[in-house]
Design a protein around this motif. Sequence first.
Motif, short mmCIF file in Angstrom:
data_model
loop_
_atom_site.label_atom_id
_atom_site.label_comp_id
_atom_site.label_asym_id
_atom_site.label_seq_id
_atom_site.Cartn_x
_atom_site.Cartn_y
_atom_site.Cartn_z
N LEU A 116 0.85 -1.18 0.00
CA LEU A 116 0.00 0.00 0.00
C LEU A 116 0.89 1.23 0.00
O LEU A 116 1.70 1.42 0.91
N THR A 117 0.75 2.05 -1.01
CA THR A 117 1.60 3.21 -1.15
C THR A 117 0.77 4.47 -1.34
O THR A 117 -0.38 4.42 -1.80
N LYS A 122 -3.26 4.20 4.64
CA LYS A 122 -2.53 2.97 4.32
C LYS A 122 -2.55 1.98 5.50
O LYS A 122 -2.95 0.82 5.34
N THR A 123 -2.12 2.44 6.66
CA THR A 123 -2.10 1.57 7.83
C THR A 123 -3.51 1.20 8.25
O THR A 123 -3.78 0.07 8.68
N ALA A 144 -4.73 -1.52 6.06
CA ALA A 144 -4.07 -2.76 6.45
C ALA A 144 -4.73 -3.37 7.68
O ALA A 144 -4.96 -4.59 7.75
N GLU A 151 2.18 -5.49 14.06
CA GLU A 151 2.58 -4.28 13.35
C GLU A 151 4.05 -3.99 13.65
O GLU A 151 4.47 -3.99 14.80
N ILE A 195 1.95 -6.43 9.40
CA ILE A 195 1.83 -5.10 8.81
C ILE A 195 3.15 -4.37 9.04
O ILE A 195 3.54 -4.11 10.18
N ASP A 235 5.01 -1.06 8.53
CA ASP A 235 4.86 0.37 8.22
C ASP A 235 6.22 0.97 7.90
O ASP A 235 7.25 0.48 8.36
N ALA A 240 3.37 -0.97 3.99
CA ALA A 240 2.88 0.39 3.76
C ALA A 240 4.07 1.32 3.60
O ALA A 240 5.03 1.25 4.38
N THR A 241 4.02 2.18 2.59
CA THR A 241 5.15 3.07 2.34
C THR A 241 4.71 4.36 1.67
O THR A 241 3.73 4.38 0.90
N THR A 242 5.43 5.42 1.97
CA THR A 242 5.23 6.69 1.28
C THR A 242 6.23 6.87 0.14
O THR A 242 6.10 7.82 -0.64
#
Length: 254
Positions: A41-42, A49-50, A53, A95, A128, A130, A159-161
């Motif tokens: 998820l970006t 995103k989180t 998830a 997480e 998950i 992050d 999850a990433t930016t």
Amino acid sequence: MIALARKYRPRRFADLLVQDHVAAALKGAVAKGRVGHGYLLTGPRGVGKTTAARILAMALNCERRDVASPTGEPCGECPTCDRIWSGGANLDVVEIDAASNRSVDDARELRERAMYASSQEGGYKVYIVDEAHMLTREAWNALLKILEEPPSHVKFIFATTEIRKVPVTVLSRCQRFDLRRVDADVLVKHLQGIAGTEKISVEPEALALIARAAEGSVRDSLSLFDQGIARAGEAHVDDLHAPHVQPIERHQQP
């Protein structure tokens, strides 16, 4: 007092703002029993995103999943859903903050823990991760084998930016979903609904200013709204003016 960003965090896919493409795909996968082993998820900060998830983890492990709606939504109310939603202790949903757990040893430990079966019959072990872009290349390499041939009871959600920092070898092993920034008018409506629930009187101009300053981030808009309420002097205010709101300090990305 609970922060607004936490109090109004979605518990169902349907509650994710403007991320209908993600919600539909994940709900459909759960409903049809075709959930992939790895998801990426970006998107920008604070767009869900989180949260997405966690909702997927809830849907996979919901205690009422056998009697729930066939749409793939979690009930959001059972003890398991509640613990996952709040980020509390749960044996099956873990997480990991990759910013502080980024080494190859951390990845190896995760890989070893993933081999254990779920604590509940028919449930899944969900990891998950992050800020996944913070993992070292050696850590990613340690995860490649389990991403390629994972146990049937294990699901990974990254999850990433900063998608450009995720190795191509990982991208090819995960289903990727790009979450969008939330338009200012959508944020304003969201904030208006929360203001009504909280019995807060606020000028439309103030909400518009908050929405612009948030730059598409739901979390930032709620944090700014919290700041505005605090600066007005009390939780239930008669008049919240736009000048009270200060934008969140941002740093340029390298």
